[in-house]
Design an enzyme around this catalytic site. Structure first.
Site, PDB file in Angstrom:
ATOM      1  N   GLY A  13     -31.153  14.332  28.098  1.00  0.00           N
ATOM      2  CA  GLY A  13     -31.135  12.959  27.595  1.00  0.00           C
ATOM      3  C   GLY A  13     -32.535  12.356  27.597  1.00  0.00           C
ATOM      4  NE  ARG A  75     -26.992  15.475  27.176  1.00  0.00           N
ATOM      5  CZ  ARG A  75     -27.605  15.055  28.283  1.00  0.00           C
ATOM      6  NH1 ARG A  75     -28.096  15.933  29.133  1.00  0.00           N
ATOM      7  NH2 ARG A  75     -27.722  13.766  28.533  1.00  0.00           N
ATOM      8  CG  ASP A 106     -30.528  20.378  38.466  1.00  0.00           C
ATOM      9  OD1 ASP A 106     -31.443  20.463  39.312  1.00  0.00           O
ATOM     10  OD2 ASP A 106     -29.467  21.029  38.529  1.00  0.00           O
ATOM     11  CB  THR A 128     -32.888  12.331  35.151  1.00  0.00           C
ATOM     12  OG1 THR A 128     -31.654  11.608  35.169  1.00  0.00           O
ATOM     13  CG2 THR A 128     -33.314  12.558  36.594  1.00  0.00           C
ATOM     14  CG  ASP A 130     -28.400   9.912  35.714  1.00  0.00           C
ATOM     15  OD1 ASP A 130     -28.513   8.964  34.915  1.00  0.00           O
ATOM     16  OD2 ASP A 130     -27.542  10.799  35.590  1.00  0.00           O
ATOM     17  CG  ASP A 132     -29.501  12.912  39.265  1.00  0.00           C
ATOM     18  OD1 ASP A 132     -30.528  13.219  38.633  1.00  0.00           O
ATOM     19  OD2 ASP A 132     -28.356  13.086  38.811  1.00  0.00           O
ATOM     20  NE  ARG A 165     -12.308 -13.765  29.188  1.00  0.00           N
ATOM     21  CZ  ARG A 165     -12.783 -13.946  27.970  1.00  0.00           C
ATOM     22  NH1 ARG A 165     -14.062 -13.748  27.721  1.00  0.00           N
ATOM     23  NH2 ARG A 165     -11.988 -14.314  26.994  1.00  0.00           N
ATOM     24  N   GLY A 173     -24.748   7.325  35.111  1.00  0.00           N
ATOM     25  CA  GLY A 173     -24.941   7.950  36.428  1.00  0.00           C
ATOM     26  C   GLY A 173     -23.782   8.897  36.665  1.00  0.00           C
ATOM     27  NE  ARG A 174     -23.782  14.271  33.335  1.00  0.00           N
ATOM     28  CZ  ARG A 174     -22.988  14.516  32.287  1.00  0.00           C
ATOM     29  NH1 ARG A 174     -21.805  15.044  32.482  1.00  0.00           N
ATOM     30  NH2 ARG A 174     -23.383  14.234  31.067  1.00  0.00           N
ATOM     31  CD  GLU A 225     -22.175   8.193  32.820  1.00  0.00           C
ATOM     32  OE1 GLU A 225     -21.854   7.903  31.667  1.00  0.00           O
ATOM     33  OE2 GLU A 225     -23.129   8.959  33.086  1.00  0.00           O
ATOM     34  NE  ARG A 270     -10.954  -9.987  27.173  1.00  0.00           N
ATOM     35  CZ  ARG A 270     -11.213 -10.969  26.320  1.00  0.00           C
ATOM     36  NH1 ARG A 270     -12.410 -11.084  25.807  1.00  0.00           N
ATOM     37  NH2 ARG A 270     -10.281 -11.823  25.987  1.00  0.00           N
ATOM     38  CG  HIS A 276     -26.499   6.417  24.644  1.00  0.00           C
ATOM     39  ND1 HIS A 276     -25.138   6.519  24.529  1.00  0.00           N
ATOM     40  CD2 HIS A 276     -26.942   7.619  25.068  1.00  0.00           C
ATOM     41  CE1 HIS A 276     -24.770   7.755  24.838  1.00  0.00           C
ATOM     42  NE2 HIS A 276     -25.843   8.440  25.178  1.00  0.00           N
ATOM     43  CD  GLN A 278     -27.017   2.160  31.772  1.00  0.00           C
ATOM     44  OE1 GLN A 278     -25.918   2.396  31.321  1.00  0.00           O
ATOM     45  NE2 GLN A 278     -27.426   2.581  32.928  1.00  0.00           N
ATOM     46  NE  ARG A 279     -30.377   8.639  27.292  1.00  0.00           N
ATOM     47  CZ  ARG A 279     -29.412   9.537  27.026  1.00  0.00           C
ATOM     48  NH1 ARG A 279     -28.573   9.886  27.973  1.00  0.00           N
ATOM     49  NH2 ARG A 279     -29.321  10.092  25.848  1.00  0.00           N
TER      50      ARG A 279
HETATM   51  O1  F6P Z   1     -28.455  12.575  32.465  1.00  0.00           O
HETATM   52  C1  F6P Z   1     -28.781  11.308  32.068  1.00  0.00           C
HETATM   53  C2  F6P Z   1     -27.628  10.630  31.418  1.00  0.00           C
HETATM   54  O2  F6P Z   1     -28.126   9.433  30.921  1.00  0.00           O
HETATM   55  C3  F6P Z   1     -26.399  10.412  32.305  1.00  0.00           C
HETATM   56  O3  F6P Z   1     -26.493   9.264  33.072  1.00  0.00           O
HETATM   57  C4  F6P Z   1     -25.286  10.360  31.299  1.00  0.00           C
HETATM   58  O4  F6P Z   1     -24.073  10.815  31.857  1.00  0.00           O
HETATM   59  C5  F6P Z   1     -25.722  11.280  30.237  1.00  0.00           C
HETATM   60  O5  F6P Z   1     -27.117  11.337  30.299  1.00  0.00           O
HETATM   61  C6  F6P Z   1     -25.273  10.882  28.853  1.00  0.00           C
HETATM   62  O6  F6P Z   1     -25.651  11.859  27.978  1.00  0.00           O
HETATM   63  P1  F6P Z   1     -25.549  11.821  26.405  1.00  0.00           P
HETATM   64  O7  F6P Z   1     -26.753  11.126  25.899  1.00  0.00           O
HETATM   65  O8  F6P Z   1     -25.529  13.262  26.009  1.00  0.00           O
HETATM   66  O9  F6P Z   1     -24.312  11.077  26.053  1.00  0.00           O
END
Ligand code: F6P
Length: 347
Positions: A13, A75, A106, A128, A130, A132, A165, A173-174, A225, A270, A276, A278-279
């Protein structure tokens, strides 16, 4: 041996700060009289016959301020393709790439280690959102991501409060809850649920009921997540598919929680998935700086012929560790921090 040409690829990612690493690699390599080939779309580019392009100084001018990765990512797992690793070796030779910099998490670094074992000159850069990866204190992308998520939670407070609400926000965060814990605490979420500890739905419901009794008219729940409800016992996924590294597609925990909360508390609920958002977008100052330092260090590792090493941040020092020590074990949120987080449950 004299390295004349470096190859660089980004895998997995994307993360804000990748372009800062790429720029720093090109600038530092240039100072050492080396040129840099950008390998397009991660391992996929190397596998499929070599999609490469020369990265010049003008090519990377100013890119550290931008999000994403200018050389693309994927990936793809070459070890899952027939003779994939052999194909990669041949394409590196074809393009006269003497040393490779693999920027990734990783999975990407796992392939880098395999190539190192096969005698390829490779160094790693940890990446990453994450945060991690073990063997480094921080990965770039994390800081930008927590700032985006914190702002989102800040904004959810005012709308949730106005409408009486419960709002459930699902955060990436896997396996590790660094993003949810940090944004959740900084943004003042009242309930925070992480992948590190299975959670009890009834406890979540009771905490919300207690808030109602105490006169609070709204609640924000921040859920990773990868958080697992104890009664389900496993990740909530979008579908049954797995990627080439064996990862499921996470998603749906926020929706599931919201449904149960509304039913059991009677309060309108709700959910929203940050996903995404977040990225994407420009990296924070911290991530630009960290990415730049990692890129400089990666080239230094090549100059010093420290192949098989990964650049790493320890405290404020840029150092390196063997890639093999950085992969295979994730850095999870420690128990002490989880206990600190719990002090604020319901508050
Ligand atoms: O590994 C980083 C990450 O952003 C995780 O937090 C998330 O589960 C995953 O990538 C989402 O991946 P994709 O962009 O393939 O949906």
């Amino acid at each position: 041996m004299k390295v004349e040409r470096i190859g660089v690829l980004t895998g997995g990612g994307d993360a804000p700060g990748l372009n800062a690493v790429i720029r720093a690699i090109v600038v530092t390599a240039h100072k050492h009289g080396m040129e840099v080939m950008g390998i397009m779309r991660g391992w996929a580019g190397l596998l499929e016959g070599g999609e490469v392009k020369l990265l010049t100084l003008p090519n990377v001018d100013d890119i550290h301020r931008t999000g994403g990765t200018v050389i693309g990512t994927s990936r793809t797992n070459p070890a899952k393709h027939p003779d994939g690793m052999g194909q990669i070796k041949r394409n590196l030779e074809k393009y006269h790439i003497d040393a490779l910099i693999a920027i990734g998490g990783d999975d990407t670094l796992g392939i880098a280690q395999k190539l190192h074992n096969a005698g390829i000159n490779v160094v790693g850069v940890p990446k990453t959102i994450d945060n991690d990866l073990s063997a480094t204190d921080y990965t770039f992308g994390f800081d930008t991501s927590i700032n985006i998520s914190t702002e989102a939670i800040d904004r959810l407070h005012t709308t949730a409060k106005s409408h009486d609400r419960v709002l459930v926000v699902e955060i990436m965060g896997r396996y590790a809850g660094w993003l949810t814990l940090t944004a959740g605490m900084a943004g003042g979420a009242h309930i925070i649920l992480l992948p590190e500890e299975k959670f009890d739905m009834n406890e979540v419901v009771n905490t919300i009921k207690e808030r109602q009794k105490a006169g609070y008219n709204y609640t924000i729940v921040a859920v990773a997540e990868g958080a697992v409800p104890a009664d389900v016992g496993d990740f909530i996924t979008k579908d049954d598919k797995v990627d080439e590294f064996g990862h499921v597609k996470l998603g749906g925990i926020g929706k599931r929680l919201a449904k149960v909360i509304e039913k059991k508390t009677g309060q309108e609920t709700r959910e929203m998935v940050l996903g995404h958002l977040q990225r994407g977008g420009a990296p924070s100052a911290f991530d630009r700086m960290l990415g730049t330092r990692l890129g400089v260090k990666a080239v230094k590792l090549i100059v010093e012929e420290k192949f098989g090493e990964m650049a790493s941040l320890r405290g404020t020092q840029m150092t390196s560790v063997p890639i093999k020590d950085a992969i295979g074990k994730l850095k999870l949120v420690d128990k002490e921090l989880i206990e600190e987080m719990k002090l604020f449950m319901g508050r």
